[in-house]
Write an enzyme that holds these catalytic residues in place. Structure first.
Site, PDB file in Angstrom:
ATOM      1  N   ASP A   1     -17.505  12.801  -6.668  1.00  0.00           N
ATOM      2  CA  ASP A   1     -18.250  13.175  -5.459  1.00  0.00           C
ATOM      3  C   ASP A   1     -19.305  14.249  -5.690  1.00  0.00           C
ATOM      4  OD1 ASP A   1     -15.145  12.687  -3.934  1.00  0.00           O
ATOM      5  OD2 ASP A   1     -16.931  11.449  -3.638  1.00  0.00           O
TER       6      ASP A   1
ATOM      7  N   HIS B   1      -9.527  17.610  -9.422  1.00  0.00           N
ATOM      8  CA  HIS B   1      -8.964  16.263  -9.223  1.00  0.00           C
ATOM      9  C   HIS B   1      -7.481  16.305  -9.547  1.00  0.00           C
ATOM     10  CE1 HIS B   1      -8.477  11.908  -9.498  1.00  0.00           C
ATOM     11  NE2 HIS B   1      -9.624  11.821  -8.857  1.00  0.00           N
TER      12      HIS B   1
HETATM   13  C1  SDX Z   1     -11.607  11.800  -4.665  1.00  0.00           C
HETATM   14  O1  SDX Z   1      -7.081  10.616  -6.175  1.00  0.00           O
HETATM   15  C2  SDX Z   1      -8.183  10.047  -6.486  1.00  0.00           C
HETATM   16  O2  SDX Z   1      -8.300   9.302  -7.426  1.00  0.00           O
HETATM   17  C3  SDX Z   1      -9.335  10.376  -5.527  1.00  0.00           C
HETATM   18  C4  SDX Z   1     -10.718   9.858  -5.960  1.00  0.00           C
HETATM   19  C5  SDX Z   1     -10.781   8.353  -5.883  1.00  0.00           C
HETATM   20  O3  SDX Z   1     -11.648   7.780  -6.560  1.00  0.00           O
HETATM   21  O4  SDX Z   1     -10.018   7.749  -5.078  1.00  0.00           O
HETATM   22  O5  SDX Z   1     -11.015  10.290  -7.272  1.00  0.00           O
HETATM   23  C6  SDX Z   1     -11.807  10.362  -5.020  1.00  0.00           C
HETATM   24  O6  SDX Z   1     -10.983  12.074  -3.680  1.00  0.00           O
HETATM   25  C7  SDX Z   1     -12.114  12.847  -5.608  1.00  0.00           C
HETATM   26  C8  SDX Z   1     -11.696  14.301  -5.164  1.00  0.00           C
HETATM   27  C9  SDX Z   1     -12.686  14.727  -4.079  1.00  0.00           C
HETATM   28  N1  SDX Z   1     -12.226  15.981  -3.444  1.00  0.00           N
HETATM   29  C10 SDX Z   1     -12.938  17.117  -3.632  1.00  0.00           C
HETATM   30  O7  SDX Z   1     -13.885  17.236  -4.399  1.00  0.00           O
HETATM   31  C11 SDX Z   1     -12.445  18.279  -2.765  1.00  0.00           C
HETATM   32  C12 SDX Z   1     -12.332  19.533  -3.622  1.00  0.00           C
HETATM   33  N2  SDX Z   1     -11.210  19.339  -4.562  1.00  0.00           N
HETATM   34  C13 SDX Z   1      -9.928  19.860  -4.173  1.00  0.00           C
HETATM   35  O8  SDX Z   1      -9.641  19.828  -2.827  1.00  0.00           O
HETATM   36  C14 SDX Z   1      -8.819  19.437  -5.129  1.00  0.00           C
HETATM   37  O9  SDX Z   1      -9.288  19.580  -6.398  1.00  0.00           O
HETATM   38  C15 SDX Z   1      -8.211  18.054  -4.990  1.00  0.00           C
HETATM   39  C16 SDX Z   1      -7.737  17.781  -3.601  1.00  0.00           C
HETATM   40  C17 SDX Z   1      -9.210  17.019  -5.379  1.00  0.00           C
HETATM   41  C18 SDX Z   1      -7.030  17.978  -5.942  1.00  0.00           C
HETATM   42  O10 SDX Z   1      -6.098  18.888  -5.473  1.00  0.00           O
HETATM   43  P1  SDX Z   1      -4.666  19.069  -6.191  1.00  0.00           P
HETATM   44  O11 SDX Z   1      -4.488  18.110  -7.297  1.00  0.00           O
HETATM   45  O12 SDX Z   1      -3.644  19.118  -5.126  1.00  0.00           O
HETATM   46  O13 SDX Z   1      -4.816  20.439  -6.932  1.00  0.00           O
HETATM   47  P2  SDX Z   1      -4.597  21.815  -6.269  1.00  0.00           P
HETATM   48  O14 SDX Z   1      -5.217  21.825  -4.902  1.00  0.00           O
HETATM   49  O15 SDX Z   1      -3.165  22.158  -6.400  1.00  0.00           O
HETATM   50  O16 SDX Z   1      -5.503  22.744  -7.221  1.00  0.00           O
HETATM   51  C19 SDX Z   1      -4.978  23.393  -8.337  1.00  0.00           C
HETATM   52  C20 SDX Z   1      -5.618  24.777  -8.307  1.00  0.00           C
HETATM   53  C21 SDX Z   1      -5.365  25.526  -7.002  1.00  0.00           C
HETATM   54  O17 SDX Z   1      -5.444  26.901  -7.323  1.00  0.00           O
HETATM   55  P3  SDX Z   1      -4.059  27.703  -7.666  1.00  0.00           P
HETATM   56  O18 SDX Z   1      -3.079  27.379  -6.555  1.00  0.00           O
HETATM   57  O19 SDX Z   1      -3.612  27.178  -9.015  1.00  0.00           O
HETATM   58  O20 SDX Z   1      -4.465  29.155  -7.726  1.00  0.00           O
HETATM   59  O21 SDX Z   1      -7.054  24.633  -8.398  1.00  0.00           O
HETATM   60  C22 SDX Z   1      -7.642  25.138  -7.212  1.00  0.00           C
HETATM   61  C23 SDX Z   1      -6.555  25.188  -6.158  1.00  0.00           C
HETATM   62  O22 SDX Z   1      -6.843  26.210  -5.196  1.00  0.00           O
HETATM   63  N3  SDX Z   1      -8.688  24.182  -6.841  1.00  0.00           N
HETATM   64  C24 SDX Z   1      -9.920  24.523  -6.454  1.00  0.00           C
HETATM   65  C25 SDX Z   1     -10.594  23.307  -6.263  1.00  0.00           C
HETATM   66  N4  SDX Z   1      -9.764  22.286  -6.531  1.00  0.00           N
HETATM   67  C26 SDX Z   1      -8.586  22.842  -6.882  1.00  0.00           C
HETATM   68  N5  SDX Z   1     -10.493  25.721  -6.253  1.00  0.00           N
HETATM   69  C27 SDX Z   1     -11.786  25.684  -5.859  1.00  0.00           C
HETATM   70  N6  SDX Z   1     -12.518  24.560  -5.660  1.00  0.00           N
HETATM   71  C28 SDX Z   1     -11.942  23.362  -5.855  1.00  0.00           C
HETATM   72  N7  SDX Z   1     -12.648  22.254  -5.643  1.00  0.00           N
END
Ligand code: SDX
Length: 434
Positions: free
Chosen positions: A371, A313
């Protein structure tokens, strides 16, 4: 917001004059550096794609402490609201800032109940879609189409128009979501029943049919209501920011909410519950818990593009409090339906356990979000996977409206118009001979 007893000074190594920027503080949470005059003073923009360090507005609606894993709606902890209130009381709170007293609660429920029907013409919108259209495509169209029926209340700057549009949207979303579902399965639409609760009415419109009486299961009704509460608002997430930016042009509330529906559909946002359930089913098909280790290796291999959906998140760097409540709801519903041994629930809990002990997730502070478990409980209730995000949109509509109304009521609001760092071609002439 009020001026903090602190200032920010921006100095430049090239000898340009330094700039003093005011710092403001809210009631809780990080202070902000006010950069509104920065461009005028320095001829430079700030640069923050994805808005990782940018507050787009001031708001009194929802507060999230990502490190503590805390979520407050108008100051009330989500755990207490999910336990002691129902969704319509939460809607009243988000819209008005206070929980309703008995009379206000009764009036609000009556108002919403009396606006649950949609214009009979709406069914002809649906006929234009293929039966196998994704419900979010249908919903985006239906919500935007609502503005065609309410020319009497589309002036977003008129408080009465905002009030009746809010009621209409909250009241009609369950009807529209159930119509999108019924259209997809080829069953007749069910008209709302005014003697049922908000959640009970939705369940009946979803699963009722003209051939027999539908009896609302109180455990499922309570679970549905709690799912709505947990998804009602969440500060300046992508879809809420979309609604604010869309509404800032003065467009009507229905069009702004339709933009929110479209944004929520994405798998990185509200579409994650559908993607998470599909991920669990894929792992189950590959061999279930025995294959979790192999799957996790793919997730940790950046080149695979595989993410653990329902995890991570932008704000929560601790357990999403909604995920804990959703897991509890999962337990209650599965027990009530005799599905305690649901293999997907077991698989999800095993995935969570492994992830929370794995350095890759621990070092990146990746925890289950709202989720991760919501798909399992919705699937147990009988909601098809491709409708999960539609349920999320139904529940989030009140948050979008509350945030939109807060923006419009702020005397300082302007149309949102970000700038850019231009990296394209400098001016050049079209060659005369081509
Ligand atoms: C919702 O914003 C809100 O409040 C949204 C929400 C709401 O109520 O409105 O809470 C609802 O959208 C919840 C989130 C649902 N999405 C998912 O579950 C999809 C999977 N999650 C990711 O796509 C990700 O965690 C995000 C999009 C939710 C957040 O992404 P960020 O903040 O841009 O973080 P990032 O992608 O930069 O991640 C940081 C690191 C990265 O690795 P490095 O570059 O440091 O090596 O963590 C890794 C990412 O690759 N990472 C994951 C991951 N989420 C982040 N790796 C594997 N699986 C994951 N789910």
């Amino acid at each position: 917001m009020k001026l903090a007893d602190n200032k920010a000074t921006l100095s430049f190594s090239n000898g340009s004059p330094s700039v003093e920027l005011p710092v403001y503080q809210g009631t809780i949470g990080p202070d902000v550096i006010d950069i509104r005059k920065l461009y005028a003073q320095t001829d430079m923009f700030t640069y923050d794609p994805g808005f990782l360090s940018t507050a787009s507005c001031q708001s009194a609606i929802t507060y999230i402490d990502g490190d503590k894993g805390e979520l407050l709606y108008r100051g009330y902890p989500i755990e207490q609201l999910a336990t002691n209130c129902n969704y319509l009381e939460t809607c009243y709170l988000l819209l008005n800032g206070e929980l309703p007293d008995a009379a206000q609660k009764a009036d609000f429920e009556k108002l919403v109940t009396n606006h649950t029907m949609v214009n009979e013409q709406m069914q002809f919108f649906l006929r234009g879609f293929r039966r196998d259209a994704h419900p979010m495509a249908v919903l985006t169209g239906l919500v935007g189409g609502l503005s065609a029926f309410y020319h009497d209340s589309t002036d977003i700057n008129n408080p009465e128009h905002r009030q009746i549009s809010a009621i209409r949207l909250i009241a009609k979303m369950p009807t529209l979501v159930s119509m999108a579902y019924k259209y997809g399965v080829g069953q007749p639409y069910q008209y709302p029943q005014n003697n049922l609760s908000y959640a009970g009415n939705f369940l009946r419109m979803m699963f009722g049919n003209p051939c027999e009486e539908y009896k609302v299961n109180p455990v499922i009704e309570r679970a549905m209501d709690r799912i709505f509460i947990l998804h009602a608002d969440h500060e300046q997430n992508a879809s809420t920011s979309t609604v604010r930016l869309c509404g800032s042009s003065g467009t009507n509330p229905f069009a702004a909410i339709a933009a929110g529906v479209a944004c929520l559909w994405g798998p990185a946002h509200g579409g994650a519950n559908e993607a998470c359930l599909n991920m669990l089913e894929d792992i189950q098909r590959m061999g279930g818990v025995a294959k979790v280790g192999e799957f996790m290796e793919k997730v940790k291999d950046k080149t695979s593009g595989v993410k653990l959906m329902g995890f991570g998140h932008r704000v929560y760097k601790n357990y999403d409090p909604r995920a804990k409540l959703m897991q509890e709801t999962c337990n209650e519903v599965l027990a009530a339906l005799g599905l305690e041994n649901d293999p997907l629930f077991k698989l999800a809990k095993e995935l969570e356990k492994i992830a929370l002990e794995d350095e890759y997730f621990v070092s990146r502070k990746l925890y289950p979000n709202v989720d991760f478990y919501s798909g399992i409980v919705q699937r147990a209730i009988g909601i098809p996977v491709n409708l999960f995000t539609g349920i999320f949109a139904l529940a989030r509509t009140v948050g979008w409206i509350a945030q939109l109304n807060e923006m419009i009521s702020d005397p300082e609001y302007k149309i949102g118009r970000p700038r850019q760092l231009y990296t394209g071609s400098v001016r050049r002439d079209v060659p005369t001979k081509r």
